[in-house]
Design a protein around this motif. Structure first.
Motif, PDB file in Angstrom:
ATOM      1  N   ARG A  77      -4.540 -10.361  16.739  1.00 12.59           N
ATOM      2  CA  ARG A  77      -4.206 -11.709  16.281  1.00 12.59           C
ATOM      3  C   ARG A  77      -3.579 -12.526  17.399  1.00 12.59           C
ATOM      4  N   GLN A 100       4.551   3.195  -2.091  1.00 16.93           N
ATOM      5  CA  GLN A 100       5.579   3.041  -3.134  1.00 16.93           C
ATOM      6  C   GLN A 100       6.750   2.218  -2.617  1.00 16.93           C
ATOM      7  N   VAL A 154      -2.710   0.847  10.852  1.00 20.35           N
ATOM      8  CA  VAL A 154      -3.313  -0.476  10.726  1.00 20.35           C
ATOM      9  C   VAL A 154      -2.470  -1.405  11.580  1.00 20.35           C
ATOM     10  N   GLU A 174       0.667   9.191  -4.722  1.00 21.82           N
ATOM     11  CA  GLU A 174       2.131   9.143  -4.834  1.00 21.82           C
ATOM     12  C   GLU A 174       2.536   8.872  -6.281  1.00 21.82           C
ATOM     13  N   ASP A 175       1.820   7.939  -6.915  1.00 18.34           N
ATOM     14  CA  ASP A 175       2.122   7.627  -8.310  1.00 18.34           C
ATOM     15  C   ASP A 175       1.803   8.806  -9.218  1.00 18.34           C
ATOM     16  N   GLN A 209      -3.536   6.995  -1.039  1.00 19.41           N
ATOM     17  CA  GLN A 209      -2.215   7.586  -0.873  1.00 19.41           C
ATOM     18  C   GLN A 209      -1.262   7.080  -1.942  1.00 19.41           C
ATOM     19  N   LEU A 210      -1.296   5.788  -2.184  1.00 16.77           N
ATOM     20  CA  LEU A 210      -0.405   5.196  -3.187  1.00 16.77           C
ATOM     21  C   LEU A 210      -0.704   5.760  -4.568  1.00 16.77           C
ATOM     22  N   ARG A 247      -6.926   0.778   4.941  1.00 23.68           N
ATOM     23  CA  ARG A 247      -6.209   0.422   3.717  1.00 23.68           C
ATOM     24  C   ARG A 247      -6.789   1.122   2.506  1.00 23.68           C
ATOM     25  N   GLY A 283       1.871  -1.197   8.393  1.00 23.17           N
ATOM     26  CA  GLY A 283       0.518  -1.201   7.852  1.00 23.17           C
ATOM     27  C   GLY A 283       0.442  -1.127   6.337  1.00 23.17           C
ATOM     28  N   ARG A 322      -4.925   4.186   2.437  1.00 23.47           N
ATOM     29  CA  ARG A 322      -3.563   3.936   1.969  1.00 23.47           C
ATOM     30  C   ARG A 322      -3.503   3.751   0.466  1.00 23.47           C
ATOM     31  N   GLU A 323      -4.539   3.148  -0.083  1.00 29.83           N
ATOM     32  CA  GLU A 323      -4.581   2.965  -1.528  1.00 29.83           C
ATOM     33  C   GLU A 323      -4.681   4.309  -2.230  1.00 29.83           C
ATOM     34  N   TYR A 359       0.804  -1.221   0.000  1.00 34.11           N
ATOM     35  CA  TYR A 359       0.000   0.000   0.000  1.00 34.11           C
ATOM     36  C   TYR A 359       0.836   1.270   0.000  1.00 34.11           C
ATOM     37  N   ARG A 382       1.658  -4.678  -7.428  1.00 34.89           N
ATOM     38  CA  ARG A 382       1.754  -4.339  -6.017  1.00 34.89           C
ATOM     39  C   ARG A 382       1.310  -5.494  -5.115  1.00 34.89           C
ATOM     40  N   ALA A 409       4.551  11.316  -8.832  1.00 33.68           N
ATOM     41  CA  ALA A 409       5.768  10.852  -9.504  1.00 33.68           C
ATOM     42  C   ALA A 409       5.639  10.992 -11.021  1.00 33.68           C
TER      43      ALA A 409
END
Lengths: 115, 331
Positions: free
Chosen positions: B118, A9, B112, B234-235, B230-231, B224, A55, B227-228, A7, A32, B238
């Motif tokens: 667990r 880079q 997360v 980020e891409d 965010q990714l 998540r 995470g 976070r996705e 999740y 990924r 870039a």
């Protein structure tokens, strides 16, 4: 198998490097994400990634899916019948209405065994 | 035209539009070029171990950081783009780039961490398993005792009596026989009751742990999702940066080609029409980019003896039209 999903880079880059360096433990790569062999070594590689990226790394375990053990004949038939439908643009809910095929809401409400 | 810079290292003081540190050695762990570069970007003095370094120079502007060290591992396209930025040039994707950066900075990414949940499930399941086995063992022993007692309440046969006298058992009233080497039934029953009670408690805890993990997994899924996003951002950043660099490098390239004529040791014939057509050496490309750029803060040259392009810091500074700090490169 073990499913590893990244999740960020940097986590994604680390996964790519791990897959390249340990090709014999990689079953499949998806950019990924990757499927690793369900060996202790596969788990070890996955845990190393998670230790480095917390995470931003998700680890799940897959199980082979046997539709004959997991869902009823009714569900299998409905899937086959829908794939074979005359009108490609018909959504399943409409396709099933008025037939003996199960409606999607009923299916959504049922958890699979073993979950 | 070029501002004076003042560099103080370890008690020594250097001033001028160019500084030659080639003959100097300092008692510093870090590579000197890196230290000087850091000092350029630092307002006040830096401490490296016991040595204090202070650079008094104009504040570095856009592009300076990418051009400031020669040689370095920066790609030539990045160097050219930095040169363009220093001149105030912009790219057609600058607005998109700024927007993506802003959205990325705004994102608040939740933690997360399912490890504790667990572990709780694993501990409770393990304990439950252990207790189930214990209960089964105890039940088995009780069963064995009941069978034994059942058998011995019947009339003893001569074989039984012979067995009793021959075995190493204390005599001899019937109620005693069952009780000899094992704790009595009442004790086992009591232990079984206690264990069963504990098992029920542990089972409750295991169910609670399972539910807590399920809930934590749902929360993690939402985290998540963020976070996705965010990714993807980020891409996007870039990609826009890459596009901007390509454009800027192309725009400034004619200037770079001209500047190559002035760089000692370069081969202008290798320049080509565009940055991707450049087939010369990287040091020449960088020096040309520096000459083209509008830099007021100094650059640091650490060229090895085999690739020294300038006779001294003064010549370097004049050719590059930038303040220069010259450091002895490794041979």
């Amino acid at each position: 198998m073990l499913l590893v999903v990244t999740y960020s880079q940097s986590a994604r880059t680390s996964l790519r490097n791990v897959c390249r360096a340990h090709d014999e433990t990689v079953v499949r790569r998806f950019g990924r994400a990757a499927l690793l062999e369900a060996t202790v070594y596969g788990a070890f590689l996955a845990l190393r990634l998670r230790a480095a990226h917390q995470g931003d790394v998700q680890i799940e375990r897959t199980a082979p899916f046997n539709e004959f053990e997991t869902v009823t004949e009714e569900v299998r038939e409905a899937a086959a019948a829908y794939a074979d439908r005359d009108s490609p643009s018909t959504p399943y809910a409409k396709f099933a209405a008025g037939t003996s095929h199960p409606d999607p809401d009923t299916l959504r409400a049922r958890e699979l065994d073993g979950t | 035209m070029h501002p004076e810079i003042e560099l103080r290292i370890g008690g020594r003081r250097y001033t001028g539009p160019h500084v030659n540190l080639a003959a100097a050695t300092f008692d510093i762990e870090e590579p000197l070029a890196q230290v000087v570069h850091r000092a350029t970007h630092s307002e006040g003095p830096l401490d490296v171990g016991d040595t204090s370094i202070h650079m008094v120079a104009p504040t570095p502007g856009p592009g300076h950081d990418t051009l400031a060290m020669v040689p370095s591992s920066q790609s030539i396209r990045k160097r050219f783009a930095a040169s363009a930025r220093s001149l105030g040039l912009t790219s057609s994707v600058d607005a998109e780039l700024a927007d993506a950066r802003a959205r990325l900075a705004e994102l608040s990414v939740p933690d997360v961490d399912l490890e504790a949940a667990r572990r709780r499930v694993a501990d409770a399941s393990g304990e439950e398993e252990r207790l189930r086995e214990r209960v089964a063992t105890l039940r088995g022993r009780l069963e064995a005792h009941r069978n034994f007692e059942q058998n011995t309440t019947e009339e003893p046969t001569k074989a039984d009596e012979a067995a009793v006298t021959e075995s190493n058992v204390e005599t001899v009233t019937e109620p005693d026989i069952a009780a000899v080497t094992e704790p009595d039934v009442a004790t086992i029953e009591e232990t079984l009751r206690e264990t069963t009670t504990t098992l029920a408690e542990v089972e409750t805890e295991r169910i609670a742990a399972d539910q807590a993990l399920s809930r934590a997994v749902e929360v993690a899924r939402e985290a998540r999702d963020v976070r996705e996003r965010q990714l993807k951002l980020e891409d996007t950043v870039a990609n826009r940066e890459r596009e901007a660099r390509r454009e800027l490098a192309e725009t400034v390239y004619p200037n770079v080609r001209d500047a190559l004529e002035h760089v000692p040791g370069s081969d202008p014939a290798m320049a080509g029409d565009s940055p991707s057509a450049f087939s010369g050496d990287r040091v020449s490309a960088t020096l040309a980019a520096i000459r083209v750029a509008d830099l007021s803060a100094p650059v640091v040259l650490t060229l090895p003896a085999g690739n020294r392009r300038f006779t001294d810091a003064r010549t370097a500074s004049k050719t590059l039209e930038t303040p220069v700090i010259r450091i002895a490169g490794r041979n």
